[in-house]
Design a protein around this motif. Structure first.
Motif, PDB file in Angstrom:
ATOM      1  N   LEU A 258       0.833  -1.212   0.000  1.00 25.47           N
ATOM      2  CA  LEU A 258       0.000   0.000   0.000  1.00 25.47           C
ATOM      3  C   LEU A 258       0.866   1.261   0.000  1.00 25.47           C
ATOM      4  CD1 LEU A 258      -2.885  -0.995   2.461  1.00 25.47           C
ATOM      5  CD2 LEU A 258      -3.043  -0.672  -0.015  1.00 25.47           C
ATOM      6  N   ILE A 259       2.001   1.205   0.687  1.00 28.37           N
ATOM      7  CA  ILE A 259       2.928   2.346   0.673  1.00 28.37           C
ATOM      8  C   ILE A 259       3.456   2.574  -0.745  1.00 28.37           C
ATOM      9  CG2 ILE A 259       5.208   3.148   1.441  1.00 28.37           C
ATOM     10  CD1 ILE A 259       4.596   1.797   4.153  1.00 28.37           C
ATOM     11  N   VAL A 260       3.807   1.489  -1.434  1.00 31.01           N
ATOM     12  CA  VAL A 260       4.280   1.610  -2.822  1.00 31.01           C
ATOM     13  C   VAL A 260       3.185   2.212  -3.698  1.00 31.01           C
ATOM     14  CG1 VAL A 260       5.123   0.368  -4.847  1.00 31.01           C
ATOM     15  CG2 VAL A 260       5.887  -0.317  -2.557  1.00 31.01           C
ATOM     16  N   ILE A 261       1.942   1.758  -3.511  1.00 30.66           N
ATOM     17  CA  ILE A 261       0.820   2.305  -4.275  1.00 30.66           C
ATOM     18  C   ILE A 261       0.700   3.809  -4.056  1.00 30.66           C
ATOM     19  CG2 ILE A 261      -1.719   2.413  -4.290  1.00 30.66           C
ATOM     20  CD1 ILE A 261      -1.720  -0.639  -4.004  1.00 30.66           C
ATOM     21  N   ILE A 262       0.827   4.241  -2.807  1.00 28.98           N
ATOM     22  CA  ILE A 262       0.726   5.670  -2.490  1.00 28.98           C
ATOM     23  C   ILE A 262       1.850   6.450  -3.162  1.00 28.98           C
ATOM     24  CG2 ILE A 262       0.916   7.362  -0.625  1.00 28.98           C
ATOM     25  CD1 ILE A 262      -0.531   5.248   1.166  1.00 28.98           C
ATOM     26  N   VAL A 263       3.082   5.908  -3.097  1.00 31.36           N
ATOM     27  CA  VAL A 263       4.238   6.583  -3.707  1.00 31.36           C
ATOM     28  C   VAL A 263       4.039   6.732  -5.218  1.00 31.36           C
ATOM     29  CG1 VAL A 263       6.697   6.378  -4.237  1.00 31.36           C
ATOM     30  CG2 VAL A 263       5.872   5.901  -1.922  1.00 31.36           C
ATOM     31  N   LEU A 264       3.620   5.638  -5.873  1.00 35.65           N
ATOM     32  CA  LEU A 264       3.423   5.685  -7.328  1.00 35.65           C
ATOM     33  C   LEU A 264       2.260   6.612  -7.694  1.00 35.65           C
ATOM     34  CD1 LEU A 264       3.959   1.947  -8.377  1.00 35.65           C
ATOM     35  CD2 LEU A 264       5.607   3.825  -8.413  1.00 35.65           C
ATOM     36  N   SER A 265       1.200   6.592  -6.904  1.00 36.76           N
ATOM     37  CA  SER A 265       0.049   7.459  -7.183  1.00 36.76           C
ATOM     38  C   SER A 265       0.431   8.932  -7.054  1.00 36.76           C
ATOM     39  CB  SER A 265      -1.106   7.123  -6.238  1.00 36.76           C
ATOM     40  OG  SER A 265      -1.562   5.803  -6.432  1.00 36.76           O
ATOM     41  N   LEU A 266       1.175   9.255  -6.012  1.00 35.71           N
ATOM     42  CA  LEU A 266       1.619  10.646  -5.839  1.00 35.71           C
ATOM     43  C   LEU A 266       2.579  11.055  -6.950  1.00 35.71           C
ATOM     44  CD1 LEU A 266       2.127  10.787  -1.955  1.00 35.71           C
ATOM     45  CD2 LEU A 266       0.262  11.789  -3.287  1.00 35.71           C
ATOM     46  N   SER A 267       3.438  10.125  -7.375  1.00 36.50           N
ATOM     47  CA  SER A 267       4.358  10.414  -8.487  1.00 36.50           C
ATOM     48  C   SER A 267       3.581  10.723  -9.758  1.00 36.50           C
ATOM     49  CB  SER A 267       5.281   9.217  -8.736  1.00 36.50           C
ATOM     50  OG  SER A 267       6.047   8.912  -7.596  1.00 36.50           O
ATOM     51  N   SER A 268       2.465  10.013  -9.940  1.00 36.50           N
ATOM     52  CA  SER A 268       1.665  10.237 -11.158  1.00 36.50           C
ATOM     53  C   SER A 268       1.105  11.657 -11.195  1.00 36.50           C
ATOM     54  CB  SER A 268       0.531   9.219 -11.242  1.00 36.50           C
ATOM     55  OG  SER A 268      -0.521   9.514 -10.334  1.00 36.50           O
ATOM     56  N   ILE A 269       0.861  12.263 -10.031  1.00 34.74           N
ATOM     57  CA  ILE A 269       0.365  13.646 -10.007  1.00 34.74           C
ATOM     58  C   ILE A 269       1.392  14.580 -10.649  1.00 34.74           C
ATOM     59  CG2 ILE A 269      -0.236  15.597  -8.516  1.00 34.74           C
ATOM     60  CD1 ILE A 269      -1.489  13.622  -6.574  1.00 34.74           C
ATOM     61  N   PHE A 270       2.675  14.401 -10.301  1.00 32.28           N
ATOM     62  CA  PHE A 270       3.727  15.240 -10.888  1.00 32.28           C
ATOM     63  C   PHE A 270       3.794  15.049 -12.399  1.00 32.28           C
ATOM     64  CE2 PHE A 270       5.260  14.710  -6.479  1.00 32.28           C
ATOM     65  CZ  PHE A 270       5.384  16.050  -6.142  1.00 32.28           C
ATOM     66  N   PHE A 271       3.559  13.812 -12.835  1.00 39.04           N
ATOM     67  CA  PHE A 271       3.625  13.542 -14.278  1.00 39.04           C
ATOM     68  C   PHE A 271       2.461  14.208 -15.019  1.00 39.04           C
ATOM     69  CE2 PHE A 271       2.729  11.249 -18.154  1.00 39.04           C
ATOM     70  CZ  PHE A 271       3.989  11.095 -18.709  1.00 39.04           C
ATOM     71  N   TRP A 272       1.226  13.901 -14.597  1.00 46.02           N
ATOM     72  CA  TRP A 272       0.071  14.390 -15.353  1.00 46.02           C
ATOM     73  C   TRP A 272      -0.125  15.887 -15.207  1.00 46.02           C
ATOM     74  CZ3 TRP A 272      -0.883  11.148 -18.887  1.00 46.02           C
ATOM     75  CH2 TRP A 272      -0.832   9.779 -18.658  1.00 46.02           C
ATOM     76  N   MET A 273       0.316  16.465 -14.081  1.00 47.42           N
ATOM     77  CA  MET A 273       0.226  17.911 -13.929  1.00 47.42           C
ATOM     78  C   MET A 273       1.007  18.613 -15.038  1.00 47.42           C
ATOM     79  SD  MET A 273       1.722  20.341 -10.881  1.00 47.42           S
ATOM     80  CE  MET A 273       3.413  20.064 -11.425  1.00 47.42           C
ATOM     81  N   ALA A 274       2.177  18.080 -15.365  1.00 52.84           N
ATOM     82  CA  ALA A 274       2.985  18.665 -16.438  1.00 52.84           C
ATOM     83  C   ALA A 274       2.491  18.203 -17.812  1.00 52.84           C
ATOM     84  CB  ALA A 274       4.454  18.285 -16.240  1.00 52.84           C
ATOM     85  N   PHE A 275       2.193  16.921 -17.940  1.00 54.77           N
ATOM     86  CA  PHE A 275       1.796  16.366 -19.236  1.00 54.77           C
ATOM     87  C   PHE A 275       0.546  17.060 -19.785  1.00 54.77           C
ATOM     88  CE2 PHE A 275      -0.432  13.378 -21.962  1.00 54.77           C
ATOM     89  CZ  PHE A 275       0.588  12.858 -22.752  1.00 54.77           C
ATOM     90  N   GLU A 276      -0.422  17.364 -18.903  1.00 55.19           N
ATOM     91  CA  GLU A 276      -1.689  17.957 -19.354  1.00 55.19           C
ATOM     92  C   GLU A 276      -1.581  19.440 -19.687  1.00 55.19           C
ATOM     93  OE1 GLU A 276      -4.512  16.644 -20.260  1.00 55.19           O
ATOM     94  OE2 GLU A 276      -3.787  14.623 -19.877  1.00 55.19           O
ATOM     95  N   GLN A 277      -0.357  19.985 -19.695  1.00 49.83           N
ATOM     96  CA  GLN A 277      -0.160  21.315 -20.265  1.00 49.83           C
ATOM     97  C   GLN A 277      -0.451  21.300 -21.764  1.00 49.83           C
ATOM     98  OE1 GLN A 277       0.524  24.059 -18.370  1.00 49.83           O
ATOM     99  NE2 GLN A 277       0.396  22.652 -16.630  1.00 49.83           N
ATOM    100  N   ALA A 278      -0.538  20.083 -22.341  1.00 51.77           N
ATOM    101  CA  ALA A 278      -0.776  19.944 -23.786  1.00 51.77           C
ATOM    102  C   ALA A 278      -2.018  20.713 -24.233  1.00 51.77           C
ATOM    103  CB  ALA A 278      -0.913  18.460 -24.147  1.00 51.77           C
ATOM    104  N   GLY A 279      -3.101  20.612 -23.465  1.00 50.72           N
ATOM    105  CA  GLY A 279      -4.322  21.311 -23.845  1.00 50.72           C
ATOM    106  C   GLY A 279      -4.392  22.729 -23.311  1.00 50.72           C
ATOM    107  N   GLY A 280      -3.379  23.138 -22.542  1.00 50.95           N
ATOM    108  CA  GLY A 280      -3.376  24.466 -21.938  1.00 50.95           C
ATOM    109  C   GLY A 280      -2.232  25.323 -22.420  1.00 50.95           C
ATOM    110  N   SER A 281      -1.160  25.413 -21.616  1.00 51.69           N
ATOM    111  CA  SER A 281      -0.063  26.331 -21.938  1.00 51.69           C
ATOM    112  C   SER A 281       0.650  25.962 -23.239  1.00 51.69           C
ATOM    113  CB  SER A 281       0.941  26.369 -20.781  1.00 51.69           C
ATOM    114  OG  SER A 281       1.532  25.106 -20.577  1.00 51.69           O
ATOM    115  N   MET A 282       0.716  24.666 -23.568  1.00 53.53           N
ATOM    116  CA  MET A 282       1.356  24.289 -24.831  1.00 53.53           C
ATOM    117  C   MET A 282       0.500  24.696 -26.030  1.00 53.53           C
ATOM    118  SD  MET A 282       3.084  20.624 -23.785  1.00 53.53           S
ATOM    119  CE  MET A 282       3.777  20.265 -25.399  1.00 53.53           C
TER     120      MET A 282
END
Length: 534
Positions: A258-282
């Motif tokens: 469960l700790i690993v799941i939490i770490v990976l889930s939180l890491s995904s926030i950093f990824f998609w926060m930047a990736f989804e600039q595609a429809g915005g700032s990009m």
């Protein structure tokens, strides 16, 4: 288990549930009904997303609302965030009340009404906002439940299930590609409401195609109570890998995973926060800071590339439709007729677009065109990536997450470098489009490292009784990330005026990059905490 036994097992599974045993490309025909339904839904979603920010910031004279970039990006953040949050509710409604199939049809109908409402934006802003609300609600019912039906077509231990989701994923990307290409082009070049409306037309066709072919699925998705009982019964009959099963009874193993799941889930926030600039700032960068007027050989080359990108995917998906039609037309003619009609319309639009561009006096690349590069690179890079994992280098999940974050950061570093000569606070510039192309290449490479791994690890690491909750956490993290993408993107003007546009993009290079390096640093510990999950 041998190939023949696997085939026999799949047939028995389908017959038991009243599902059609006819095959296309060695898979049940039902998979391809879902393929086209999802393809048109993604066409509508990404077609609209490609236009949303551009429409809001465009000048009143060109039919836009002339919002500030900050306001447009904030609305984009709220919309995309809620789109990923409502599937939690939609999945619960399907489980408890409607069943998967009714939820898919109802969700598709609500989204169709949403697009129709957005197409009326010229009659009043209330229609635009109502359309967004309907899109959010409809997506909540549609998105989680159509994927559930795909999984139910196959026995839990079927070797074909992974291949089925790959085929389904190609439908997602084909729809996203064509939606961004055609809705984006028509919205920018002809009229925003036409782009919004076009997205809804194909959502409507997708709904009708699914509705009139429902009998293919037998009892799948029909009765929530029966489905839960059957899944429970199957899980008791099919034993999982013993080496893993013995460990899951230990509380400290469950805790570690469960700790690993939490770490990976939180890491995904950093990824998609930047990736989804595609429809915005990009999109803003493409519209206001990229040299999109082409002449001479550059213009001719782009016209040919654009023509191939427009027509080649249509050839492929038309071939898939023809293969499906041969199998089910006699039993489900209305479903095939609606799908055939949608393909006739989209072929007409594709040929018209290519003809119009080749006969245009000036060649201006639509700002929304760059968003198709994500789907294009996914389709072209997916196989090479899978070969690398299979034969050259196949690291653990946390390392793949880290590589995804680092590659994403490199993409933004490329944009930061490409925009380094733009003056501080400049509202427009003429930067080469190569920087956006390279950024999308690195971003998609990062997505291929992280996205396919994410859901797989959520399923593998989660205790069986918490699977639903864990997937809820994963989608909730995606919702948070999309909201953050809009909120952080809204700072583009403030940061570029205070520092530079290059600094703005470098922030999105540094944050995912640091998160990726931390994951690599802690990956040996995380690997041990997974207790045998690979």
């Amino acid at each position: 288990m041998g190939f023949t036994n696997q085939e026999d097992q799949l047939d028995a599974h389908l017959i038991e549930r009243g599902v059609s045993t006819k095959r296309v490309f060695d898979h049940p025909v039902g998979l391809f009904v879902l393929f086209f339904t999802e393809m048109w839904e993604r066409f509508s979603y990404y077609g609209m997303r490609a236009l949303l920010t551009l429409f809001l910031v465009s000048e009143l004279a060109s039919g836009g609302w002339e919002w500030t970039r900050e306001s447009a990006m904030e609305l984009y953040g709220w919309y995309t965030g809620l789109v990923y949050l409502t599937p939690l509710i939609g999945g619960f409604i399907a489980d408890r009340l409607t069943g998967y199939r009714k939820a898919v049809v109802l969700g598709a109908l609500i989204m169709t009404l949403g697009h129709a409402s957005m197409a009326l934006e010229g009659s009043g802003k209330i229609f635009f906002y109502l359309g967004l609300v309907l899109m959010i609600l409809g997506n909540g019912l549609f998105k989680p439940n159509i994927s559930s039906i795909v999984g139910q077509l196959y026995p839990d231990n079927s070797t074909k299930k992974d291949a089925a989701y790959t085929i389904f994923y190609m439908g997602i990307n084909a729809g996203a590609f064509l939606g961004m290409l055609l809705c984006g082009y028509i919205g920018e070049k002809i009229g925003w409401h036409y782009g919004f409306g076009l997205a809804g037309i194909f959502m409507f066709f997708g709904m009708l195609q699914f509705y009139f072919a429902q009998r293919i699925f037998g009892v799948l998705g029909e009765s929530p109570k029966e489905t839960r009982e059957r899944i429970s019964s199957e899980k008791q009959t099919h034993t999982a890998d013993d080496s893993i099963e013995s460990e899951t009874s230990s509380p400290h193993v469950v805790r570690d995973r469960l700790i690993v799941i939490i770490v990976l889930s939180l890491s995904s926030i950093f990824f998609w926060m930047a990736f989804e600039q595609a429809g915005g700032s990009m999109s803003i960068f493409a519209k206001d800071y990229t040299q999109r007027m082409l002449a001479g050989n550059a213009a001719l080359t782009f016209k040919w590339v654009d023509a191939i990108l427009t027509l080649f995917p249509l050839v492929i998906v038309t071939w898939v439709l023809f293969s499906l039609a041969k199998k089910i037309f006699s039993e489900y003619p209305i479903s095939i007729l609606f799908t055939g009609l949608s393909f006739f319309v989209i072929w007409c639009l594709g040929i018209w677009k290519v003809y119009r561009e080749f006969n245009a006096l000036e060649t201006e690349v639509a700002a929304s065109w760059f968003q198709i590069l994500n789907s294009f690179f996914i389709i072209t890079l997916a196989t090479p990536f899978s070969k690398v994992w299979e034969k050259v280098f196949n690291p653990t999940g946390p390392v793949k997450f880290a590589l995804g974050l680092i590659l994403l950061g490199i993409g933004f570093a490329v944009l930061g470098y490409g925009s380094k000569d733009i003056p501080q606070g400049a509202a427009t510039a003429q930067v080469s489009m190569i920087w956006l192309v390279l950024a999308y290449f690195f971003h998609t490479s990062g997505e291929l490292c992280l996205s396919p791994v994410g859901l797989s690890y959520m399923s593998k690491l989660s205790p069986q009784k918490f699977v639903g909750l864990i997937f809820g956490v994963w989608f909730a993290c995606s919702a948070v990330a999309n909201w953050l993408a809009g909120m952080s993107g809204s700072l583009i003007d403030k940061i570029s005026e205070t520092y530079s546009l290059s600094t703005f993009f470098l922030i999105f290079a540094v944050i995912p990059g640091i998160a990726g390096l931390l994951l690599i640093l802690f990956s040996p510990i995380l690997k041990r905490m997974m207790h045998g999950i690979h």
